[in-house]
Structure formats: C-alpha cells, structure tokens
Design an enzyme around this catalytic site. Structure first.
Site, PDB file in Angstrom:
ATOM      1  N   GLN A   1       0.849  -1.185   0.000  1.00 32.21           N
ATOM      2  CA  GLN A   1       0.000   0.000   0.000  1.00 32.21           C
ATOM      3  C   GLN A   1       0.889   1.240   0.000  1.00 32.21           C
ATOM      4  O   GLN A   1       1.734   1.410   0.873  1.00 32.21           O
ATOM      5  CB  GLN A   1      -0.947   0.036   1.202  1.00 32.21           C
ATOM      6  CG  GLN A   1      -1.976   1.155   1.059  1.00 32.21           C
ATOM      7  CD  GLN A   1      -2.892   1.302   2.249  1.00 32.21           C
ATOM      8  OE1 GLN A   1      -2.443   1.616   3.337  1.00 32.21           O
ATOM      9  NE2 GLN A   1      -4.185   1.088   2.037  1.00 32.21           N
TER      10      GLN A   1
ATOM     11  N   TYR B   1      -7.182  11.436   3.325  1.00 32.71           N
ATOM     12  CA  TYR B   1      -5.735  11.588   3.209  1.00 32.71           C
ATOM     13  C   TYR B   1      -5.418  12.551   2.060  1.00 32.71           C
ATOM     14  O   TYR B   1      -6.312  13.075   1.402  1.00 32.71           O
ATOM     15  CB  TYR B   1      -5.067  10.225   3.010  1.00 32.71           C
ATOM     16  CG  TYR B   1      -5.046   9.386   4.264  1.00 32.71           C
ATOM     17  CD1 TYR B   1      -4.080   9.602   5.240  1.00 32.71           C
ATOM     18  CD2 TYR B   1      -6.001   8.396   4.490  1.00 32.71           C
ATOM     19  CE1 TYR B   1      -4.066   8.848   6.406  1.00 32.71           C
ATOM     20  CE2 TYR B   1      -5.992   7.642   5.641  1.00 32.71           C
ATOM     21  CZ  TYR B   1      -5.024   7.868   6.598  1.00 32.71           C
ATOM     22  OH  TYR B   1      -5.023   7.128   7.760  1.00 32.71           O
TER      23      TYR B   1
ATOM     24  N   CYS C   1      -4.426  -1.640  18.614  1.00 33.00           N
ATOM     25  CA  CYS C   1      -4.105  -1.324  17.212  1.00 33.00           C
ATOM     26  C   CYS C   1      -4.133   0.179  16.983  1.00 33.00           C
ATOM     27  O   CYS C   1      -3.130   0.872  17.150  1.00 33.00           O
ATOM     28  CB  CYS C   1      -5.038  -2.081  16.270  1.00 33.00           C
ATOM     29  SG  CYS C   1      -6.804  -1.912  16.615  1.00 33.00           S
TER      30      CYS C   1
ATOM     31  N   CYS D   1      -2.205  -5.744  19.351  1.00 33.33           N
ATOM     32  CA  CYS D   1      -3.594  -6.181  19.493  1.00 33.33           C
ATOM     33  C   CYS D   1      -3.890  -6.423  20.960  1.00 33.33           C
ATOM     34  O   CYS D   1      -3.103  -7.065  21.668  1.00 33.33           O
ATOM     35  CB  CYS D   1      -3.848  -7.451  18.688  1.00 33.33           C
ATOM     36  SG  CYS D   1      -5.521  -8.117  18.901  1.00 33.33           S
TER      37      CYS D   1
ATOM     38  N   ALA E   1      -7.430 -12.208  32.863  1.00 32.19           N
ATOM     39  CA  ALA E   1      -6.039 -12.445  33.243  1.00 32.19           C
ATOM     40  C   ALA E   1      -5.832 -13.903  33.632  1.00 32.19           C
ATOM     41  O   ALA E   1      -4.866 -14.546  33.190  1.00 32.19           O
ATOM     42  CB  ALA E   1      -5.639 -11.519  34.387  1.00 32.19           C
TER      43      ALA E   1
ATOM     44  N   ASN F   1     -14.999  -9.468  34.343  1.00 30.92           N
ATOM     45  CA  ASN F   1     -15.707  -8.241  33.943  1.00 30.92           C
ATOM     46  C   ASN F   1     -16.147  -8.238  32.491  1.00 30.92           C
ATOM     47  O   ASN F   1     -16.868  -7.331  32.069  1.00 30.92           O
ATOM     48  CB  ASN F   1     -14.840  -7.015  34.234  1.00 30.92           C
ATOM     49  CG  ASN F   1     -14.833  -6.651  35.707  1.00 30.92           C
ATOM     50  OD1 ASN F   1     -15.762  -6.977  36.436  1.00 30.92           O
ATOM     51  ND2 ASN F   1     -13.763  -6.000  36.152  1.00 30.92           N
TER      52      ASN F   1
ATOM     53  N   LYS G   1     -21.696  -4.550  22.751  1.00 28.48           N
ATOM     54  CA  LYS G   1     -20.488  -5.167  23.307  1.00 28.48           C
ATOM     55  C   LYS G   1     -20.536  -6.693  23.202  1.00 28.48           C
ATOM     56  O   LYS G   1     -19.912  -7.401  23.994  1.00 28.48           O
ATOM     57  CB  LYS G   1     -20.325  -4.744  24.772  1.00 28.48           C
ATOM     58  CG  LYS G   1     -20.105  -3.264  25.007  1.00 28.48           C
ATOM     59  CD  LYS G   1     -18.735  -2.784  24.562  1.00 28.48           C
ATOM     60  CE  LYS G   1     -17.618  -3.285  25.446  1.00 28.48           C
ATOM     61  NZ  LYS G   1     -17.617  -2.637  26.774  1.00 28.48           N
TER      62      LYS G   1
ATOM     63  N   ALA H   1     -10.947 -20.532  45.909  1.00 31.41           N
ATOM     64  CA  ALA H   1      -9.689 -21.119  46.371  1.00 31.41           C
ATOM     65  C   ALA H   1      -9.344 -20.521  47.724  1.00 31.41           C
ATOM     66  O   ALA H   1      -9.363 -19.307  47.909  1.00 31.41           O
ATOM     67  CB  ALA H   1      -8.573 -20.839  45.368  1.00 31.41           C
TER      68      ALA H   1
END
Length: 663
Positions: free
Chosen positions: A107, A180, A370, A382, A413, A440, A450, A477
């Site tokens: 490009q 652009y 990104c 990402c 996580a 979450n 979402k 735990a």
C-alpha cells in the site's frame, strides 16, 4: 463446504488470488527500519498472516515521496529512500508470504496532509490541496505546488517499480479515501484550487489519475494497481462527522459524486476498488468501534459494485463468515477484507475454511492495541493477542520442566495465564468463584454493542476445554488450595470490585454490574454517577432501551480519565451521548440521594435530579486480599490483572501472557 464461495479464486487484473479474503491495510507502525525497509517484526507479522490462510495481504501504508512530507524513520517503510534496503528486506518478506500461496500488495500513500497525527508529524509543516485547517492542530496547511504534485507522482512510479522488483504482486494506492492527501484533492470541501488540480471532479481526481498512469509507465500495464476508496465522506463540517442514522448535509463527497468518481477511477485503469466510507473528520466510519454495526460498508460496497466492472473489496467488521458469505452471494462485493480480526487471530481464514469457528479468537473492536497505540505510541499491536506485531519476541517459550500452577480467578487475566501455560506444556489448575469464566467481560458484554466481549469470554471457555485445563467453577480457592505443596507456582488473578459509597437511600443505589446483569431494575429515570468509559457505555445502553438517563461527572468533561485510547472510539462515544438524548452535568459533586432526588454541588450552585435509581460508576478497587494473605508463604507467586492494578482488558491479557510465558 458451507463457506466454499469464500474460498473460490478471483482475479485482480491478470493476477489470480486463491480465495476471497484479503488482509486489510493497517498502519505498519513499528514494523519498519531506519532505512525505509522492513524490520524482522514486519516480516514476521505479514508472514504469519499468510500462514493463516489469507489470499491477499495488503500491507499498511508506506511512502515513496521523500521531499514534501519528509520521512521520520522508523515510522513506516519508504520504497524510494534507500531502494537497495527496501528491495532487500521486502524480497525476504514476499518470498516468505508466497511460500504459503498468498499474494501481497504494497500500500502506497501520497501523504497525510491535514490529517497527520501530531505524534507522527515530524519536522515538516502540514500540507494539503489548499490552505485549510489541520484535523488535529490549530494550524493552517500549506498548499502543495504543482511541481510538488508532479514530484509525488514520479515517486509513485519509482516506488512501485521497486515494489515489483521486490516481489510484490501489485500495489494499492492510498487513497481517494479517509481524507488523506490524495482525497484532500478529490473532495471539493478541501480543494479550493483554481489550477488543473481543482474545480471539476476530473481535475480533482487528476492526482489519482496521474499516479495510475505513472505506475503503468514504470511497471507495465499488467502490474495490478488497486485503490482505497471512500464512497461517501460523512462530513458535517470541519472536524465534525456524522453518526450512523443521522440526518445531515454532506460537506464532503456524497454518494452521487462517489459513483461518478468510481467510474472515473475504473476508466483511469485501476484494477480494483477497496471500499469504505468516512474521513478523519468522521473517523469512526473508517475505523469502526464496537458502537458501529457489523459490516457498516455493505450499502456503499453494493452501490460501488453496481457501477463498476472491476472487483470491489470490502472491509469493516466482517469477521462473521456467514455475513461475509452473504455479501458475496448478494453481490455486495467480490472480496472480504479482514483487518483487526487478523490481528486478533492470524489463523482466522484457515479456521473458517476448516469450519473451526469456535476456535477463532474474536476482535472486540476496542482499538486499544491497534489504532489507539498507532495514534499514541506509533506501534501496532492487538489487545487480545499479545503476539500480534511481536511474533518473534512473544513466541511461546519452551519449558525446561513441567510445572503444576494454581490460577486463582477466571477473568481474562486468569484465563489467559491458564491458556498460555497449557499451550506451553505446563499443568494449570484454575479456580473461579462464580459460575462463568470471563470476569468483567460478562457485565461489560451485556450492552448490545459489546457482544464481542461475551464472544471473548466464550472463546476462553472453549480454549480451557480444548487444552484440557482443569477448571473448578463456583469454588473459592482458600488456604488449603493455595498452600497445597503439589503446586510449583501460584497466580492470583482475583480481579476488582466496584467502588461504593453511601448517598442516603442506598437501596436504590446500584453498581453498573448489578444493572447490566439484570440483578437490579434501574427504573425508567436513571442518574449515572461517573462519566468514564463504564458510565458512558452504561448510559448509552440504558438510553437505547428507552430510559431517561443523566450522567453526573465530577470532572470537567466526559471520558477525562481512562477513556478509550483511540480517538475513533472516544469521539464516537462522546457524540452518541447527546445523540441518544442523554443529559450531562459535569463539574458536579454528588452529595446525597433521598426520596427519588439526587443532589449535587456545582459551580452554579446546588442541582437536583429526579431518579428512580442511581448507578455508581466511579471506578474499581483491586481485590488482592488473598495475595496479601499468602504472598510470604509461597516460593513463586504472581499477582495479575485488576488484582494488581485496575486497568483494561488489554493490559490484563498482556501481563498474563508475559508472566505465563516465562514460568
């Protein structure tokens, strides 16, 4: 095969491409070297997508001009600055890409002009077709001279010739698209010239025409040249864009002129049009956040295809293969272009071909890793895939000895840590106190816009099963598990909890999570306290459900803290608030809620807001009590995600990957 049509070959000019999937061009920030070539990250990055099954790779934007917008290396490659270095590094990349049967286009951009992101502006002053306002800065652009235009055109010929030498199968011109520099000539709102490059549509497209002619002269008529093309600009005014469904007077290119432009561009010899809509003044169109519907360019691509005979490529949140297939079957377009979905999962095309759809890691359109990082840090990555743009640096490390690792918490996580450990050959055991994995992501994914957050949670759930991870749901735990000597290491990913404070009638004061998950009925009139990302998205969700919503924010504006990194997401959300009838009161400190009235102190005095309920969206506190209780009793223990520091999905995943890849 259900998706057979997506895997039929297609020709651009005389070049045959093995399937209907292209990798959409995304800024290759961080992928170039100091001499205008590609670094190892860039070569690995594009090769990995070819390995994943893409038929055509279109690189992110590169340059050929070295005089007007002077290169600021190593931002992006330049095909003429050091031709030997460009050809050498490009040749290495194209040979690797071709090994997987993929084709690759370079490009090439004429420049940014008035839309240069300030962090990338460098030393040169902003330029444009005319003396018009810069998109971001309080500056007026300098009009290009005719001699400078001719120089840029010549550079395209030289750059395309070098690309052809380097093994690129074609080039894509960037563009009569997104506002652009070449588009600033094409759009009359920006172009106020009275020479041969201004006035009529033909004159305004002269720049694009001369570029095509110059490339044909240097590379021959059979070297494919595509063009990135925005059928409609969505400009309401300077720095003011239109939202989907909004009625407005188009100041840029309207559909009628877009059709004429498409016909002229085909006449000039362009071999394909890569279609979208928008400009930097309406940036959310070209970089659609989660607030934009899936496949938002369908109508624009269809209109373009009806008016040209060359192939039409369409991008824009078309990760669902059923949507992609429908677009081909209904003659909306000829090829589907995947950008961010190939960042999230470089194997997406092969997984579609094999019908392994549950294994596709979804893009959540957050644009944190990104576009946000490109804009802010000149890096492309990402949020959900820590290996994107870092394929070699973040490859899975081999293990020396298999370890059994306890993972406490099944949010992003904890799930990412367990996934990486299992991929590497360790034995993770995950404990989650609730009945769902995702943390979450579950309340965060409740609004209709979402849905991909829930898809990511489902992907982690499926990955745990695929990798054979031992998962204990509905189980906290405790000391027994954490101090179990059979574990070689422990990862604490216990998340966070919403901050709460008393306002008086607290039986009608809720957390965002309680409302989003339907545990509490917010009523018809709601005050959201806190105008950060959670508060704004909750308010938008409630307003879209017909509720009357007011946001009360202590700071001077919405999204002042921890808002989206990418301007497209931030600006669209900011505009959706008033567009959906949501009232906003900033610089206001809430003091109490009683008898259905919330009181707040403002610079103008006391204000009262009638409300069926108040929803607190004032941040989160790390839940790290287990870690603090046991950290000194364990030889190898890690604290991850919100439990370590409240942040976003991206950093929860990235930190988990980093730790789990080095255990």
């Amino acid at each position: 095969m259900k998706y057979q049509k997506l895997f039929e070959p297609i020709k651009i000019g005389k070049l045959e491409i093995k399937n209907r999937y292209a990798m959409a061009p995304m800024g290759p920030l961080g992928l170039g070297d100091c001499e205008g070539g590609w670094n190892d990250r860039g070569i690995d990055y594009y090769t990995r997508r070819a390995q994943g099954g893409i038929g055509l790779i279109i690189t992110g934007v590169t340059f050929s001009d070295t005089e007007v917008e002077k290169p600021s290396f190593p931002n992006t490659p330049n095909s003429t600055y050091n031709p030997v270095q460009f050809v050498r590094t490009s040749r290495e990349m194209t040979e690797k890409v071709h090994a997987y049967g993929a084709k690759i286009f370079l490009q090439m951009s004429g420049g940014f002009g008035r839309v240069t992101i300030p962090t990338n502006l460098g030393e040169f002053p902003p330029v444009s077709a005319s003396a018009i306002p810069h998109r971001w800065l309080d500056k007026t652009c300098r009009p290009l001279t005719v001699e400078e235009i001719h120089g840029i055109v010549k550079s395209f010929g030289k750059g395309a010739f070098n690309a052809k030498r380097a093994g690129f199968d074609g080039v894509e011109i960037h563009a009569v698209h997104e506002g652009y520099l070449i588009d600033q000539f094409a759009i009359s709102f920006f172009n106020q010239r009275n020479d041969e490059y201004g006035g009529s549509l033909e004159n305004r497209l002269r720049f694009a025409r001369e570029i095509r002619e110059e490339i044909a002269r240097t590379c021959g008529p059979d070297f494919p040249v595509a063009l990135r093309f925005s059928l409609k600009s969505m400009i309401k005014d300077w720095r003011e864009g239109a939202l989907p469904g909004e009625k407005f007077e188009e100041k840029g290119r309207d559909i009628a002129e877009g059709i004429e432009a498409a016909k002229l561009l085909e006449q000039y010899g362009y071999d394909a049009l890569d279609v979208d809509a928008g400009t930097y003044d309406a940036w959310w169109w070209n970089h659609p956040p989660m607030y934009m519907e899936k496949a938002p360019y369908k109508e624009f691509a269809r209109i373009t295809k009806e008016n040209v005979k060359i192939p039409v490529i369409m991008a824009g949140r078309v990760d669902n293969p059923d949507t992609a297939l429908g677009c081909l079957e209904k003659d909306v377009c000829d090829m589907i272009s995947l950008g961010r979905p190939t960042l999230a999962d470089p194997d997406i095309v092969n997984k579609i071909r094999r019908n392994n759809l549950s294994q596709i890691r979804p893009c959540i359109s957050c644009q944190e890793g990104c576009m946000g990082r490109i804009q802010t840090y000149s890096l492309i990555n990402c949020a959900v895939n820590p290996q994107a743009g870092k394929e070699r640096v973040n490859r899975f490390n081999p293990i020396v000895r298999r370890k059994k690792v306890l993972v406490v918490g099944g949010g992003v996580a904890g799930c990412e840590a367990a996934r990486v450990l299992a991929e590497r050959g360790h034995e993770p055991v995950l404990y989650e106190a609730s009945d769902r994995l995702g943390g979450n992501l579950i309340p965060g994914g409740a609004p209709s816009f979402k849905e991909d957050d829930l898809a990511l949670a489902k992907w982690y759930e499926d990955e745990m099963k695929r990798l054979g991870v031992e998962v204990h749901m509905n189980t906290k735990a405790g000391e027994k598990e954490i101090l179990d000597k059979s574990y070689d290491a422990v990862i604490m990913a216990t998340g966070s909890r919403p901050k709460r404070f008393s306002l008086g009638d607290d039986d009608k004061v809720y957390s965002a999570e309680e409302v989003l998950l339907g545990k509490k009925d917010a009523g018809n009139t709601v005050v959201v306290v806190g105008g950060g990302l959670v508060g704004c998205e909750l308010a938008l969700d409630l307003a879209m459900k017909g509720k009357k919503v007011t946001i009360v924010e202590a700071l001077g504006k919405l999204l002042a803290v921890n808002g989206p990194l990418c301007s497209a997401n931030r600006e669209m959300l900011e505009k959706l608030i008033p567009f959906n009838g949501i009232d906003v009161c900033c610089n206001a400190k809430v003091t109490g809620f009683k008898n259905g009235v919330l009181c707040a102190e403002t610079a103008g005095g006391k204000k009262e807001f009638k409300a069926d309920s108040v929803v607190l969206c004032v941040g989160y506190s790390s839940e790290n009590s287990l870690y603090n209780q046991f950290k000194d009793c364990l030889d190898e223990v890690y604290l991850l995600g919100d439990a370590r520091q409240v942040s976003n999905i991206m950093y929860a995943i990235w930190d988990a990957f980093e730790v789990a890849n080095n255990i």
